[in-house]
Scaffold this motif. Structure first.
Motif, mmCIF file in Angstrom:
data_model
loop_
_atom_site.group_PDB
_atom_site.id
_atom_site.type_symbol
_atom_site.label_atom_id
_atom_site.label_comp_id
_atom_site.label_asym_id
_atom_site.label_seq_id
_atom_site.Cartn_x
_atom_site.Cartn_y
_atom_site.Cartn_z
ATOM 1 N N CYS A 8 0.820 -1.220 0.000
ATOM 2 C CA CYS A 8 0.000 0.000 0.000
ATOM 3 C C CYS A 8 0.852 1.268 0.000
ATOM 4 C CB CYS A 8 -0.936 -0.003 1.212
ATOM 5 S SG CYS A 8 -2.206 -1.280 1.146
ATOM 6 N N TYR A 9 2.099 1.157 0.410
ATOM 7 C CA TYR A 9 2.949 2.342 0.465
ATOM 8 C C TYR A 9 3.219 2.911 -0.926
ATOM 9 C CZ TYR A 9 5.597 5.110 3.791
ATOM 10 O OH TYR A 9 6.008 6.109 4.630
ATOM 11 N N GLU A 10 3.045 2.103 -1.968
ATOM 12 C CA GLU A 10 3.255 2.589 -3.326
ATOM 13 C C GLU A 10 2.182 3.588 -3.741
ATOM 14 O OE1 GLU A 10 3.776 -0.582 -6.072
ATOM 15 O OE2 GLU A 10 5.047 -1.750 -4.735
ATOM 16 N N LEU A 11 1.071 3.658 -2.987
ATOM 17 C CA LEU A 11 -0.028 4.575 -3.308
ATOM 18 C C LEU A 11 -0.064 5.792 -2.383
ATOM 19 C CD1 LEU A 11 -2.763 1.844 -3.725
ATOM 20 C CD2 LEU A 11 -1.861 3.252 -5.560
ATOM 21 N N VAL A 12 1.020 6.010 -1.624
ATOM 22 C CA VAL A 12 0.971 7.017 -0.591
ATOM 23 C C VAL A 12 0.909 8.444 -1.140
ATOM 24 C CG1 VAL A 12 3.429 7.448 -0.270
ATOM 25 C CG2 VAL A 12 1.924 7.420 1.715
ATOM 26 N N ASP A 13 1.261 8.658 -2.418
ATOM 27 C CA ASP A 13 1.166 10.001 -2.996
ATOM 28 C C ASP A 13 -0.260 10.347 -3.408
ATOM 29 O OD1 ASP A 13 0.921 8.266 -5.058
ATOM 30 O OD2 ASP A 13 2.381 9.248 -6.370
ATOM 31 N N GLY A 14 -1.203 9.377 -3.299
ATOM 32 C CA GLY A 14 -2.610 9.656 -3.562
ATOM 33 C C GLY A 14 -3.041 9.444 -4.991
ATOM 34 N N GLY A 15 -2.155 9.023 -5.876
ATOM 35 C CA GLY A 15 -2.537 8.817 -7.262
ATOM 36 C C GLY A 15 -2.950 7.389 -7.546
ATOM 37 N N ASP A 16 -3.275 7.120 -8.826
ATOM 38 C CA ASP A 16 -3.606 5.766 -9.251
ATOM 39 C C ASP A 16 -2.323 4.996 -9.535
ATOM 40 O OD1 ASP A 16 -6.147 6.603 -9.034
ATOM 41 O OD2 ASP A 16 -6.623 6.555 -11.177
ATOM 42 N N LEU A 17 -2.400 3.683 -9.332
ATOM 43 C CA LEU A 17 -1.268 2.800 -9.589
ATOM 44 C C LEU A 17 -1.716 1.711 -10.548
ATOM 45 C CD1 LEU A 17 1.633 1.809 -8.967
ATOM 46 C CD2 LEU A 17 0.658 0.461 -7.103
ATOM 47 N N ASP A 18 -1.193 1.772 -11.784
ATOM 48 C CA ASP A 18 -1.440 0.707 -12.759
ATOM 49 C C ASP A 18 -0.336 -0.334 -12.590
ATOM 50 O OD1 ASP A 18 -3.657 2.021 -13.816
ATOM 51 O OD2 ASP A 18 -2.396 3.202 -15.167
ATOM 52 N N LYS A 19 -0.716 -1.555 -12.297
ATOM 53 C CA LYS A 19 0.276 -2.558 -11.921
ATOM 54 C C LYS A 19 -0.038 -3.890 -12.580
ATOM 55 C CE LYS A 19 2.802 -4.076 -7.790
ATOM 56 N NZ LYS A 19 4.036 -3.371 -8.175
ATOM 57 N N THR A 20 1.018 -4.572 -12.983
ATOM 58 C CA THR A 20 0.919 -5.938 -13.497
ATOM 59 C C THR A 20 1.843 -6.808 -12.660
ATOM 60 O OG1 THR A 20 0.458 -5.181 -15.746
ATOM 61 C CG2 THR A 20 1.207 -7.451 -15.473
ATOM 62 N N VAL A 21 1.299 -7.844 -12.053
ATOM 63 C CA VAL A 21 2.080 -8.725 -11.178
ATOM 64 C C VAL A 21 1.936 -10.163 -11.665
ATOM 65 C CG1 VAL A 21 1.876 -7.222 -9.167
ATOM 66 C CG2 VAL A 21 0.134 -8.968 -9.573
ATOM 67 N N SER A 22 2.943 -10.961 -11.322
ATOM 68 C CA SER A 22 2.885 -12.401 -11.599
ATOM 69 C C SER A 22 2.308 -13.106 -10.387
ATOM 70 C CB SER A 22 4.285 -12.945 -11.895
ATOM 71 O OG SER A 22 4.824 -12.353 -13.056
ATOM 72 N N ILE A 23 1.426 -14.045 -10.623
ATOM 73 C CA ILE A 23 0.873 -14.841 -9.529
ATOM 74 C C ILE A 23 1.562 -16.200 -9.526
ATOM 75 C CG2 ILE A 23 -1.347 -13.658 -9.546
ATOM 76 C CD1 ILE A 23 -2.502 -16.028 -11.094
ATOM 77 N N ALA A 24 1.722 -16.760 -8.345
ATOM 78 C CA ALA A 24 2.450 -18.019 -8.200
ATOM 79 C C ALA A 24 1.852 -18.820 -7.064
ATOM 80 C CB ALA A 24 3.929 -17.751 -7.942
ATOM 81 N N LEU A 25 2.173 -20.103 -7.057
ATOM 82 C CA LEU A 25 1.765 -20.985 -5.968
ATOM 83 C C LEU A 25 2.728 -20.827 -4.800
ATOM 84 C CD1 LEU A 25 0.909 -24.194 -8.025
ATOM 85 C CD2 LEU A 25 -0.711 -22.586 -7.023
ATOM 86 N N GLU A 26 2.471 -21.558 -3.707
ATOM 87 C CA GLU A 26 3.312 -21.436 -2.525
ATOM 88 C C GLU A 26 4.721 -21.937 -2.772
ATOM 89 O OE1 GLU A 26 1.288 -23.491 0.529
ATOM 90 O OE2 GLU A 26 -0.305 -21.999 0.742
ATOM 91 N N GLN A 70 5.174 -20.136 -11.082
ATOM 92 C CA GLN A 70 4.348 -19.068 -11.637
ATOM 93 C C GLN A 70 3.196 -19.652 -12.445
ATOM 94 O OE1 GLN A 70 6.557 -16.094 -13.748
ATOM 95 N NE2 GLN A 70 7.774 -15.505 -11.947
ATOM 96 N N THR A 71 2.005 -19.084 -12.228
ATOM 97 C CA THR A 71 0.797 -19.638 -12.851
ATOM 98 C C THR A 71 0.000 -18.601 -13.625
ATOM 99 O OG1 THR A 71 -0.356 -19.272 -10.758
ATOM 100 C CG2 THR A 71 0.548 -21.472 -11.134
ATOM 101 N N GLY A 72 0.592 -17.455 -13.931
ATOM 102 C CA GLY A 72 -0.112 -16.462 -14.735
ATOM 103 C C GLY A 72 0.233 -15.044 -14.322
ATOM 104 N N ARG A 73 -0.505 -14.085 -14.907
ATOM 105 C CA ARG A 73 -0.294 -12.662 -14.608
ATOM 106 C C ARG A 73 -1.630 -12.016 -14.268
ATOM 107 N NH1 ARG A 73 2.727 -13.613 -19.074
ATOM 108 N NH2 ARG A 73 1.142 -12.705 -20.443
ATOM 109 N N LEU A 74 -1.532 -10.914 -13.520
ATOM 110 C CA LEU A 74 -2.703 -10.174 -13.074
ATOM 111 C C LEU A 74 -2.407 -8.690 -13.230
ATOM 112 C CD1 LEU A 74 -5.371 -11.266 -11.838
ATOM 113 C CD2 LEU A 74 -4.496 -10.568 -9.611
ATOM 114 N N SER A 75 -3.302 -7.963 -13.891
ATOM 115 C CA SER A 75 -3.140 -6.518 -14.059
ATOM 116 C C SER A 75 -4.380 -5.808 -13.505
ATOM 117 C CB SER A 75 -2.933 -6.163 -15.530
ATOM 118 O OG SER A 75 -4.034 -6.585 -16.315
ATOM 119 N N PHE A 76 -4.165 -4.629 -12.892
ATOM 120 C CA PHE A 76 -5.261 -3.904 -12.260
ATOM 121 C C PHE A 76 -4.814 -2.464 -12.027
ATOM 122 C CE2 PHE A 76 -2.716 -6.205 -9.210
ATOM 123 C CZ PHE A 76 -2.275 -5.193 -8.367
#
Length: 653
Positions: free
Chosen positions: A587-605, A609-615
């Motif tokens: 959450c600290y990446e949003l501390v300036d109050g703006g929007d954060l466009d991010k793409t992350v890789s999802i993985a198992l324990e 790696q099992t795919g990507r997620l963008s939001f």
């Protein structure tokens, strides 16, 4: 040679000289040795012919077993008119054709050796060539003791008729042979028969015979093979016994292991501080387990204790209860008592034997040497390795009958009751509280579900080594999170990062791509967002590997230092809710109050790696206003130069 009577008359009747008498005595003794050697040769030939004749009858019985029973049953199974299923055929007959072919070759070599038998005939080389291959009997002998094979044979003893019973009766009548159970038992009895015959053959072989050393070696190989085959039977019985014990538990107790051997089970009463309870104890070569009887033939597992270097059994002669003894180990020590002196002696002998077996196995693996580190670790397990609650001194209490040994469920250190008085939740998803030591409790008190469990005065004080260590740890955590944040001044951070600053995080335009799962089906994915305050889920849309979720997700957070977990789950598999992958957001990446466009890789324990997620992530509007007020309070009113804007010609005010 002259007859005995003539020789005796010459020696004693006619009064010859002493020289003549000695010569005649040597001639008499030579004649006796020749007769003894001739007798031994006849007996050796008889035993050799017995080996050959029994091998012929054995191979004949194998031929009947294969041609009369095995092959017709296999053909019937292939044609669709099955007498037995293929699984039952494999269990009942196993590798009988391989055994028959092996013994046919063995018989042919024996016939070449024994057909023209003389005093110089040797059979040891033939035995040494074939004995190593007799180890293939292990599979057959092991399957012969299989419960399924015993059930199939039992069909022949029942009064009710079956297709298999009718077939066996007709086959025996037409071929005039032994019954199927009698033929099936012959390979099991063959290797012990070899051992007896070779032992008898060695007794009748002179020590000067060239075949004697190799015959002794062949006998040793036969004994090893017999032990190897019998071990399979013993292990098979052991596995069946462990499986039978496991059926008494509603949940799998974890008794089945690759090298675990059952030793003993029975009822013992465990002495405790509150009351004495009777448990069912199960002893194995590497573990002692005890369970509480819930109902008849139904147990609830209470504890499992490993048999290791610290495991010890001590007799209690003058205890409050008769027939009692102590069990001391690295996990839990306690006192038990049996119902009689005989029962106590039986249990103590079995426990001592299991301990000695462990020591012997360890000494063989270590070459009889015990390292200094192992000795030190054994000594450490006798004392508490943690400091007490309100005092900074090391505890060092020795574990015993009245000083319980515990493990901290977070760091794993051994500690006593006074050094582990806390029971807290280990994470946000934990449903059960776990015992932790005085060092780990402070870090776990930062979780929201632990804040109401203990008061501040119940925790280790800051001036103690425990409190000092945790203050240093918290400062390190804060500095690490600050180093990963954006470049804000110190006063702004302190106003924003207060632990009581609550707000809402929004996730919009959530999309997944290239999702990969273990099961071969198209997933029906949905999102779960977890914070320290709450977990939120959205609804699955459709089955796809590249999903899109139109609905926004709102999750409450307690601080901008918090990390949010995003999990992608499958609702369309055999087990709904199966994890596809997960990722975290700071959450600290949003501390300036703006929007954060991010793409992350999802993985198992395990890191796969099992795919990507963008939001797109942003704080709620009210939370952004709160952060702006915090900045203004820390930096003062914002003053910026007035900029003159030149409008394009023709544009109205």
């Amino acid at each position: 040679l002259r007859p005995c009577s003539t020789l005796m008359a010459d020696v004693w009747g006619k009064g010859r000289s002493s020289t003549k008498k000695a010569s005649l005595q040597r001639q008499w003794s030579k004649t006796g040795a020749d007769q003894k050697a001739e007798r031994h040769h006849r007996n050796r030939k008889r035993v050799a012919e017995e080996i050959l004749s029994t091998e012929r009858s054995y191979v004949k019985s194998l031929d009947i077993l294969v041609s009369v029973f095995y092959e017709p049953i296999c053909k019937a199974a292939e044609s669709g008119k099955a007498i037995l299923s293929k699984e039952d055929i494999n269990v009942l007959f196993s590798n009988i054709t391989t055994i028959r072919d092996l013994n046919k070759k063995f018989l042919a070599d024996l016939e070449d050796k024994i057909a023209n038998y003389t005093t110089n005939t040797t059979i040891s080389e033939t035995l040494l060539d074939f004995v190593p291959y007799f180890k293939m009997y292990r599979l057959y002998v092991e399957n012969s003791e299989n419960p399924r094979a015993l059930a199939i044979k039992h069909q022949l003893e029942k009064k009710t008729s079956s297709t298999f019973k009718k077939f066996c009766a007709n086959a025996c009548k037409e071929s005039r042979c032994l019954t199927l159970p009698a033929l099936l038992i012959t390979p099991v009895q063959r290797i012990p028969r070899y051992r007896l015959l070779v032992q008898e053959y060695i007794k009748l072989t002179p020590s000067v015979h060239p075949d004697k050393p190799k015959l002794v070696k062949a006998l040793e190989e036969i004994k090893k093979t017999a032990t190897f085959v019998n071990e399979a039977v013993r292990m098979s019985h052991n596995r069946q016994k462990i499986l039978e014990l496991s059926r008494f538990f509603p949940k799998d107790p974890g008794f089945v292991g690759p090298s675990r051997i059952y030793k003993l089970d029975g009822n013992l009463t465990k002495k405790s501080r509150r009351d004495d309870r009777m448990y069912r104890f199960f002893l194995f070569n590497d573990m002692l387990a005890y369970a509480k009887e819930v109902s008849s033939s139904n147990y609830d597992l209470h504890n499992k204790i490993p048999i290791d270097s610290t495991f010890e059994v001590r007799d209690v002669k003058n205890g409050s209860e008769p027939y009692s003894f102590q069990i001391v180990n690295s996990k839990k020590s306690f006192q038990v008592f049996a119902e009689s002196e005989q029962e106590k002696r039986k249990w103590m002998q079995a426990l001592h034997a299991a301990t000695e077996e462990f020591k012997k196995t360890r000494s063989e693996l270590q070459g009889g040497k015990k390292s200094a580190a192992a000795i030190l670790q054994t000594e450490k397990k006798k004392f508490c390795q943690r400091q007490r609650n309100r005092k900074g001194k090391l505890c060092g209490s020795q574990f015993g009958l009245f000083t319980s040994r515990h493990n901290c469920h977070k760091c794993g250190v051994l500690c006593c009751d006074s050094c582990s008085p806390y029971k807290v939740y280990l994470d946000m998803e934990a449903k059960k509280k776990s015992r932790v030591c005085t060092v780990c409790v402070t870090s776990l008190m930062t979780l929201p579900n632990n804040k109401k469990l203990y008061r501040l005065k119940d925790l280790p004080p800051p001036e103690s080594p425990v409190g000092t260590k945790m203050i240093q740890w918290n400062e390190a955590q804060n500095s690490s999170s600050r180093s990963n944040s954006r470049n804000l001044d110190e006063s702004t951070r302190s106003s924003i990062n207060g632990g009581e600053t609550h707000g809402t995080l929004k996730l919009i335009k959530i999309r997944g791509s290239d999702l990969r799962i273990k099961m071969r089906h198209t997933p029906l994915p949905y999102i779960e967002v977890i914070s320290s305050e709450k977990s939120v889920r959205n609804k699955p849309t459709r089955k796809t590997f590249d999903p899109e979720w139109p609905q926004d997700m709102h999750v409450p957070i307690s601080s901008t230092k918090e990390k949010i977990m995003i999990r992608v789950l499958d609702a369309g598999g055999l087990s709904p809710g199966e994890l596809i992958g997960e990722a975290t957001i700071d959450c600290y990446e949003l501390v300036d109050g703006g929007d954060l466009d991010k793409t992350v890789s999802i993985a198992l324990e395990d890191g796969t790696q099992t795919g990507r997620l963008s939001f797109t992530a942003r704080f709620a509007r009210a939370f952004r206003k709160k952060m702006v007020r915090g900045r203004r309070a820390s930096t003062g009113p914002l003053t910026s130069p007035v900029l003159k804007v030149t409008k394009p010609p023709g544009e109205r005010d």
